[in-house]
Design a protein around this motif. Structure first.
Motif, PDB file in Angstrom:
ATOM      1  N   VAL A  30       0.825  -1.206   0.000  1.00 18.85           N
ATOM      2  CA  VAL A  30       0.000   0.000   0.000  1.00 18.85           C
ATOM      3  C   VAL A  30       0.862   1.259   0.000  1.00 18.85           C
ATOM      4  O   VAL A  30       0.606   2.208  -0.753  1.00 18.85           O
ATOM      5  CB  VAL A  30      -0.952   0.008   1.213  1.00 18.85           C
ATOM      6  N   LEU A  31       1.882   1.296   0.833  1.00 21.01           N
ATOM      7  CA  LEU A  31       2.717   2.494   0.907  1.00 21.01           C
ATOM      8  C   LEU A  31       3.418   2.774  -0.419  1.00 21.01           C
ATOM      9  O   LEU A  31       3.468   3.928  -0.879  1.00 21.01           O
ATOM     10  CB  LEU A  31       3.746   2.352   2.029  1.00 21.01           C
ATOM     11  N   THR A  32       3.960   1.745  -1.048  1.00 21.50           N
ATOM     12  CA  THR A  32       4.642   1.957  -2.325  1.00 21.50           C
ATOM     13  C   THR A  32       3.660   2.382  -3.413  1.00 21.50           C
ATOM     14  O   THR A  32       3.993   3.204  -4.267  1.00 21.50           O
ATOM     15  CB  THR A  32       5.399   0.686  -2.763  1.00 21.50           C
ATOM     16  N   ALA A  33       2.442   1.846  -3.372  1.00 22.11           N
ATOM     17  CA  ALA A  33       1.418   2.261  -4.342  1.00 22.11           C
ATOM     18  C   ALA A  33       1.068   3.730  -4.184  1.00 22.11           C
ATOM     19  O   ALA A  33       0.649   4.400  -5.126  1.00 22.11           O
ATOM     20  CB  ALA A  33       0.163   1.405  -4.183  1.00 22.11           C
ATOM     21  N   ASN A  34       1.244   4.245  -2.956  1.00 21.69           N
ATOM     22  CA  ASN A  34       0.969   5.655  -2.689  1.00 21.69           C
ATOM     23  C   ASN A  34       2.206   6.535  -2.835  1.00 21.69           C
ATOM     24  O   ASN A  34       2.183   7.715  -2.483  1.00 21.69           O
ATOM     25  CB  ASN A  34       0.409   5.809  -1.275  1.00 21.69           C
ATOM     26  N   GLY A  35       3.295   5.954  -3.346  1.00 16.10           N
ATOM     27  CA  GLY A  35       4.495   6.732  -3.602  1.00 16.10           C
ATOM     28  C   GLY A  35       5.325   7.054  -2.376  1.00 16.10           C
ATOM     29  O   GLY A  35       6.138   7.976  -2.391  1.00 16.10           O
ATOM     30  N   VAL A  36       5.129   6.288  -1.287  1.00  6.23           N
ATOM     31  CA  VAL A  36       5.865   6.525  -0.050  1.00  6.23           C
ATOM     32  C   VAL A  36       7.194   5.775  -0.087  1.00  6.23           C
ATOM     33  O   VAL A  36       7.228   4.567  -0.348  1.00  6.23           O
ATOM     34  CB  VAL A  36       5.048   6.075   1.183  1.00  6.23           C
ATOM     35  N   LYS A  37       8.276   6.470   0.185  1.00 11.51           N
ATOM     36  CA  LYS A  37       9.583   5.826   0.292  1.00 11.51           C
ATOM     37  C   LYS A  37       9.671   5.133   1.645  1.00 11.51           C
ATOM     38  O   LYS A  37       9.379   5.736   2.681  1.00 11.51           O
ATOM     39  CB  LYS A  37      10.695   6.858   0.157  1.00 11.51           C
ATOM     40  N   VAL A  38      10.072   3.854   1.656  1.00  7.89           N
ATOM     41  CA  VAL A  38      10.070   3.051   2.885  1.00  7.89           C
ATOM     42  C   VAL A  38      11.462   2.490   3.138  1.00  7.89           C
ATOM     43  O   VAL A  38      12.088   1.928   2.231  1.00  7.89           O
ATOM     44  CB  VAL A  38       9.058   1.883   2.786  1.00  7.89           C
TER      45      VAL A  38
END
Length: 547
Positions: free
Chosen positions: A101-109
């Protein structure tokens, strides 16, 4: 509650959690938003539940992760999110769900280099050190953990840009948005496939271990421990700190023996707790019985829960310390051995922690700050450097660096464990010996916590009590001096009440995760007085609940 006959013994094979059934439930069972037990709900330490009970399933994590992504966007939090997980079975599954979900929202993790586990305090430390530099935008974090809860449980908690547990305004927003997403059958949740998640250039491997271990000398006197040759025994209890102790020993030249290197999501090697369930509670003599049998092999032995935000301290000869006792000793030692800490700095306790802490802090001429249950109440003070130490009666605490700047704003089981070794190395006396001296000076406390079955309606009433709802003037033969529904340290609602007399007190508050309310009691008179406190506290709470 009666002690289970198998408490302190290993669980039978047929009683261990059925991992295939648990993982199937995580993916296939869908929460019903109309059922309060199946909604997203953030307690003092995030959202917790079990996939088998439809309270911690993929739907919950998809919704929470999307809500977090939207919250970050609304607050212009553009730095990397530090993501960790512990060793519970559901943590691995939820970790992948969050990543998708985070990567789909463009969040760098940022995740642990070469995979693996990341303790809660390490995430807090990483957020704070990153934001101090502030080179790539502000960062925050998520930890996938139900803390010390049984193997079938899962949990997720959000740590803010100040490193510690997010405050209620944030978690209320996240829970509300997550429940809206669940209600709409997850319409609005962005998600990448497993392959696309793996290929994403948004996932950055990060060396959490060395980043944290290399900095420990700035919060703990590692040289003193090494010089004194303190023999330290460590039971990781199958938790996320398993790969940290060897680098700590190697870098600082410490004599550390890991007594159990196993990691297994059934936690079959952890003895049953007092109720007959596996619970990785390092403050329980039953769960810690493996380490207790080895106590005389070491000068100090320590245990930690799966996400390493709690500590259990075992002293040679005397055994497992009461968590409240160790908090009192830690405060006294730190106040006397951190010369760079300002004299007017505060020492924090939750209002259900032992009155011994009040007496010790007062005896030191220091300032006490009493707050509601939950480490989030310490975040601001520790972040700003106004609070030197924050502790909870449930064996969780953290404190500032030697130079009085922030270390973590979440509970740190590593530094509390290492502090016990420092105390012995510097003073020549173990923490239990120091506590015995405190008892001689300030009196012997008798402390107890019990759970009482309660309905949701009763929990709601208890959480909204007003001082005027208590009409009694005496408690256990003494005049009632204070009735509190708000904490004296910060004026925040305690979600229950605390009633105090000259030599005793009780506090009652509803559980955020179970259909019970918790009563905390303490007497500085006797066990008999404690029993009388318990009897009258139950009667008083029953009267205001009208049960």
């Amino acid at each position: 509650m009666a002690i289970h006959p198998q408490a302190g013994q290993l669980a039978s094979h047929d009683s261990l959690v059925n991992l295939p059934e648990l993982m199937t439930a995580y993916y296939l069972k869908k929460p019903c938003i109309k059922n309060p037990e199946e909604r997203v709900s953030f307690g003092t330490s995030g959202h917790r539940g079990s996939a088998l009970l439809v309270s911690f399933n993929e739907g919950h994590i998809l919704a929470i992760a999307q809500a977090i992504a939207e919250y970050r966007q609304s607050q212009n939090i553009t730095g990397p999110l530090y993501l960790g997980k512990d060793t519970h079975a559901l943590s691995a599954a939820a970790f992948q769900t969050v990543l998708s979900v985070l990567t789909a929202n463009g969040v760098k993790v940022r995740t642990q280099l070469n995979g693996g586990y990341t303790p809660t305090p390490v995430i807090s430390h990483a957020i704070l050190t990153h934001n101090k530099m502030n080179q790539q935008g502000l960062s925050d974090g998520l930890v996938i953990t139900p803390s010390h809860n049984p193997p079938e449980d899962g949990g997720i908690k959000y740590n803010s840009i100040k490193g510690g547990p997010a405050d209620k305004d944030i978690t209320d927003w996240v829970a509300k948005r997550a429940n809206e997403l669940l209600e709409s059958n997850l319409v609005g949740v962005k998600r990448l496939s497993s392959d696309d998640t793996d290929k994403s250039d948004l996932i950055e491997p990060f060396d959490f271990i060395n980043h944290y271990v290399d900095d420990l000398e700035n919060v703990i006197d590692m040289k003193a421990i090494a010089k004194a040759k303190i023999r330290i025994g460590v039971d990781p209890m199958g938790g996320s700190g398993i790969h940290y102790w060897e680098p700590i020993a190697k870098k600082y030249g410490l004599d550390i023996t890991i007594v159990n290197p196993e990691v297994d999501p059934t936690f079959r090697f952890v003895p049953l707790d007092k109720d007959g369930r596996i619970r990785m509670d390092c403050s329980s003599p039953y769960s810690m019985s493996n380490l207790l049998t080895l106590k005389d092999d070491f000068d100090i032995a320590v245990g930690n829960d799966p996400d390493y935000d709690r500590h259990g301290i075992v002293c040679a000869g005397s055994g497992l310390m009461n968590p409240n006792a160790y908090l009192a000793v830690a405060i006294e030692y730190l106040s006397q051995h951190r010369p760079e800490w300002p004299k007017d700095i505060q020492f924090g306790k939750t209002l259900v922690s032992s009155g011994m802490i009040d007496r010790v802090v007062n005896g030191l001429g220091r300032t006490l700050c009493e707050v509601p249950v939950g480490f989030k109440w310490y975040v601001e003070g520790m972040y700003e450097g106004a609070m030197a130490f924050g502790g909870e009666e449930s064996a969780g605490a953290s404190f500032l660096r030697k130079d009085a700047s922030v270390w973590t704003t979440d509970k740190d089981g590593f530094i509390m464990a290492l502090l016990a070794a420092e105390i012995l190395a510097v003073t020549g006396k173990d923490p239990q010996t120091h506590y015995d001296a405190q008892v001689s000076k300030y009196g012997q406390p008798f402390y107890k916590r019990i759970d009482v079955v309660a309905t949701l309606a009763q929990k709601s009433i208890l959480g909204a009590l007003d001082v005027k709802d208590v009409t009694q003037t005496e408690l256990a033969g003494e005049k009632i001096l204070n009735v509190l529904t708000h904490a004296p340290g910060n004026g925040a609602a305690i979600g229950g009440l605390k009633v105090s007399t000259e030599n005793g007190w009780f506090a009652a508050r509803p559980s955020g995760t179970e259909n019970v309310y918790k009563i905390y009691l303490e007497s500085f008179v006797s066990e008999e007085h404690l029993a009388e406190l318990e009897k009258e506290a139950k009667a008083l709470v029953d009267s205001v609940l009208k049960v």
